[in-house]
Design a protein around this motif. Structure first.
Motif, PDB file in Angstrom:
ATOM      1  N   ASP A  87       0.828  -1.213   0.018  1.00 14.35           N
ATOM      2  CA  ASP A  87      -0.144   0.132  -0.323  1.00 14.35           C
ATOM      3  C   ASP A  87       0.722   1.321  -0.122  1.00 14.35           C
ATOM      4  OD1 ASP A  87      -0.436   1.497   3.074  1.00 14.35           O
ATOM      5  OD2 ASP A  87       0.618  -0.383   2.677  1.00 14.35           O
ATOM      6  N   THR A  88       0.365   2.471  -0.521  1.00 16.66           N
ATOM      7  CA  THR A  88       0.985   3.452  -0.757  1.00 16.66           C
ATOM      8  C   THR A  88       1.574   4.349   0.586  1.00 16.66           C
ATOM      9  OG1 THR A  88      -1.065   4.724  -1.041  1.00 16.66           O
ATOM     10  CG2 THR A  88       0.051   4.016  -3.111  1.00 16.66           C
ATOM     11  N   GLY A  89       0.840   4.108   1.501  1.00 14.23           N
ATOM     12  CA  GLY A  89       1.204   4.644   2.794  1.00 14.23           C
ATOM     13  C   GLY A  89       2.633   4.155   3.330  1.00 14.23           C
ATOM     14  N   ARG A  90       2.647   2.907   3.380  1.00 16.33           N
ATOM     15  CA  ARG A  90       3.646   2.070   3.551  1.00 16.33           C
ATOM     16  C   ARG A  90       4.785   2.348   2.616  1.00 16.33           C
ATOM     17  NH1 ARG A  90       6.563   1.030   7.758  1.00 16.33           N
ATOM     18  NH2 ARG A  90       8.401   0.340   6.711  1.00 16.33           N
ATOM     19  N   ALA A  91       4.369   2.451   1.345  1.00 15.38           N
ATOM     20  CA  ALA A  91       5.454   2.798   0.493  1.00 15.38           C
ATOM     21  C   ALA A  91       6.349   3.989   0.651  1.00 15.38           C
ATOM     22  CB  ALA A  91       4.912   2.695  -1.216  1.00 15.38           C
ATOM     23  N   LEU A 135       3.603   9.337  -4.421  1.00 19.66           N
ATOM     24  CA  LEU A 135       3.340   8.571  -3.234  1.00 19.66           C
ATOM     25  C   LEU A 135       2.478   9.566  -2.361  1.00 19.66           C
ATOM     26  CD1 LEU A 135       6.403   6.512  -2.667  1.00 19.66           C
ATOM     27  CD2 LEU A 135       4.167   5.792  -3.284  1.00 19.66           C
ATOM     28  N   ILE A 136       2.998  10.838  -2.229  1.00 17.23           N
ATOM     29  CA  ILE A 136       2.445  11.973  -1.396  1.00 17.23           C
ATOM     30  C   ILE A 136       0.825  12.326  -2.065  1.00 17.23           C
ATOM     31  CG2 ILE A 136       2.544  14.350  -0.448  1.00 17.23           C
ATOM     32  CD1 ILE A 136       5.558  13.995  -0.390  1.00 17.23           C
ATOM     33  N   ALA A 137       0.623  12.380  -3.282  1.00 14.18           N
ATOM     34  CA  ALA A 137      -0.572  12.664  -3.829  1.00 14.18           C
ATOM     35  C   ALA A 137      -1.550  11.635  -3.479  1.00 14.18           C
ATOM     36  CB  ALA A 137      -0.579  12.773  -5.277  1.00 14.18           C
ATOM     37  N   GLU A 138      -1.129  10.245  -3.474  1.00  9.51           N
ATOM     38  CA  GLU A 138      -1.976   9.223  -3.071  1.00  9.51           C
ATOM     39  C   GLU A 138      -2.270   9.315  -1.650  1.00  9.51           C
ATOM     40  OE1 GLU A 138      -3.064   7.163  -5.122  1.00  9.51           O
ATOM     41  OE2 GLU A 138      -4.321   6.108  -3.645  1.00  9.51           O
ATOM     42  N   GLY A 139      -1.412   9.708  -0.712  1.00  8.83           N
ATOM     43  CA  GLY A 139      -1.508   9.952   0.838  1.00  8.83           C
ATOM     44  C   GLY A 139      -2.734  10.749   0.947  1.00  8.83           C
ATOM     45  N   VAL A 140      -2.788  12.031   0.195  1.00  9.01           N
ATOM     46  CA  VAL A 140      -3.504  13.330   0.202  1.00  9.01           C
ATOM     47  C   VAL A 140      -4.787  12.576  -0.063  1.00  9.01           C
ATOM     48  CG1 VAL A 140      -4.243  15.304  -0.782  1.00  9.01           C
ATOM     49  CG2 VAL A 140      -1.656  14.988  -0.455  1.00  9.01           C
ATOM     50  N   ARG A 141      -5.201  11.733  -1.038  1.00  4.29           N
ATOM     51  CA  ARG A 141      -6.270  10.990  -1.406  1.00  4.29           C
ATOM     52  C   ARG A 141      -6.765  10.246  -0.101  1.00  4.29           C
ATOM     53  NH1 ARG A 141      -4.543  11.394  -6.799  1.00  4.29           N
ATOM     54  NH2 ARG A 141      -3.364   9.795  -6.584  1.00  4.29           N
ATOM     55  N   VAL A 145      -2.061  12.269   4.272  1.00  2.00           N
ATOM     56  CA  VAL A 145      -1.194  13.417   4.230  1.00  2.00           C
ATOM     57  C   VAL A 145      -1.880  14.871   4.276  1.00  2.00           C
ATOM     58  CG1 VAL A 145       0.639  14.369   2.926  1.00  2.00           C
ATOM     59  CG2 VAL A 145       0.681  11.993   3.080  1.00  2.00           C
ATOM     60  N   ARG A 146      -1.537  15.809   4.595  1.00  2.00           N
ATOM     61  CA  ARG A 146      -1.997  17.197   4.609  1.00  2.00           C
ATOM     62  C   ARG A 146      -2.486  17.791   3.346  1.00  2.00           C
ATOM     63  NH1 ARG A 146       2.262  20.415   7.737  1.00  2.00           N
ATOM     64  NH2 ARG A 146       0.699  22.331   7.259  1.00  2.00           N
ATOM     65  N   LEU A 185       4.279  16.036   7.285  1.00  2.85           N
ATOM     66  CA  LEU A 185       3.459  15.534   6.451  1.00  2.85           C
ATOM     67  C   LEU A 185       2.066  15.493   6.846  1.00  2.85           C
ATOM     68  CD1 LEU A 185       5.461  12.861   4.114  1.00  2.85           C
ATOM     69  CD2 LEU A 185       5.493  15.377   3.654  1.00  2.85           C
ATOM     70  N   ARG A 186       1.868  15.308   8.177  1.00  6.23           N
ATOM     71  CA  ARG A 186       0.603  15.177   8.770  1.00  6.23           C
ATOM     72  C   ARG A 186      -0.356  16.265   8.579  1.00  6.23           C
ATOM     73  NH1 ARG A 186       2.557  12.528  13.520  1.00  6.23           N
ATOM     74  NH2 ARG A 186       3.400  10.406  12.666  1.00  6.23           N
ATOM     75  N   PRO A 187      -1.709  15.771   8.475  1.00  5.13           N
ATOM     76  CA  PRO A 187      -2.698  16.893   8.281  1.00  5.13           C
ATOM     77  C   PRO A 187      -2.800  17.869   9.534  1.00  5.13           C
ATOM     78  CG  PRO A 187      -3.745  14.729   7.600  1.00  5.13           C
ATOM     79  CD  PRO A 187      -2.250  14.608   8.176  1.00  5.13           C
ATOM     80  N   PRO A 188      -2.684  19.076   9.425  1.00  3.70           N
ATOM     81  CA  PRO A 188      -2.873  19.942  10.747  1.00  3.70           C
ATOM     82  C   PRO A 188      -3.967  19.542  11.223  1.00  3.70           C
ATOM     83  CG  PRO A 188      -2.893  21.318   8.620  1.00  3.70           C
ATOM     84  CD  PRO A 188      -3.105  19.783   8.152  1.00  3.70           C
ATOM     85  N   ALA A 189      -4.017  19.509  12.788  1.00  3.74           N
ATOM     86  CA  ALA A 189      -4.920  19.159  13.750  1.00  3.74           C
ATOM     87  C   ALA A 189      -6.082  19.842  13.614  1.00  3.74           C
ATOM     88  CB  ALA A 189      -4.275  18.974  15.279  1.00  3.74           C
TER      89      ALA A 189
END
Lengths: 189, 189
Positions: A87-91, A135-141, A145-146, A185-189
């Motif tokens: 999975d892309t998160g792990r990637a 990979l980051i764009a996938e994490g945003v989806r 990722v923020r 990279l985390r979404p702001p709280a």
């Protein structure tokens, strides 16, 4: 000349080039980038100096070719890490960890700075940025990722931050650097 | 020779050096680092070529001296930003913002890579890392910065991450980079 003959010559030339680069890699590992000479390289690769000069005009051009091969191998390695991770998160985590290790193992100094200015580096950095940005764009989806910063900017942030690895002395510290970078990279709280 | 005379000579020499470096800075800004020549520098500083050669043997040594002055000025600027910011939380943000702007304005290419290898850079980086690590350590004490990573490692993370600024094209993007970097410093949720 028949095709087979040409193919044989090409294969021989490639074998000589590979032998020269392998010998250079070993010499660099043993003595550092700056102190490698054409005579040492010829002797270590088992070819004559005159033959060596038919392939490469100077140490600088061999180091350049060697560095291009290194950078290509690193890109290949990072792509393989990406494919194997599932999975892309792990990637994303795996690719950043692998890149931190590459930066950590890197040679420093004048010669390294010279090699890193080559045009192959611009291409390699572009490929690497795209790999990480995807990979980051996938994490945003997926919401991991923020989404308030363009993925390509976040990729640039990651790849620069991880270059701090070259100053670190332990694997534990490398792990901390990757963790801190991922926090960014985390979404702001 | 009387002291006053020596002082006058010293002042004159410093004035010539400053004029040479100022002229070099203008030429670099106008034409780029790589294309500056000794003749141009002599003409722009209003001194003869022969005199110029009494002060500096070649363009490289002038660029080195100019770069040392630049790096010194940037360190001075960052220290001033730190002093003026009042509380340390604000100081950390201000120093990182100012450093991002410095990285953004930086010249790239071969010559820049060569200049950045000078021994003055190692000292400057050390001072900068200490400046940022001290502010981070203060942030750890106040609970604003994570305490699971040594401050000196977090300083290395910040200073490397902000070098991504050299690829950014807008001040808005610079602001995002600083924000992302600061997110990395936050205590884990």
């Amino acid at each position: 000349m028949p095709k087979l003959w040409n193919a044989t010559i090409d294969a021989h030339r490639n074998a000589v080039r590979e032998a020269v680069l392998d010998a250079t890699a070993k010499l660099v590992a043993a003595h550092g980038l700056a102190s490698v000479t054409m005579s040492q390289i010829a002797e270590s690769s088992g070819i004559g100096r005159a033959t060596l000069y038919k392939y490469y005009p100077d140490v600088e051009s061999i180091l350049q070719a060697w560095h291009e091969r290194q950078v290509g191998a690193h890109l290949h390695q990072l792509r393989a890490v990406r494919e194997q991770a599932g999975d892309t998160g792990r990637a994303l985590v795996s690719v950043l960890e692998a890149y931190a290790h590459i930066c950590h193992a890197r040679h420093g100094g004048d010669v390294a700075a010279m090699l890193h200015q080559g045009p192959h580096m611009a291409h390699a950095h572009q490929h690497l940025r795209t790999l990480v940005a995807d990979l980051i764009a996938e994490g945003v989806r997926t919401g991991d990722v923020r989404n308030d910063v363009p993925p390509v900017e976040l990729a640039g942030f990651c790849l620069n931050a991880l270059q701090a690895a070259s100053n670190l002395t332990s694997k534990v510290a490398l792990g901390r650097l990757v963790a801190v970078t991922l926090t960014g990279l985390r979404p702001p709280a």
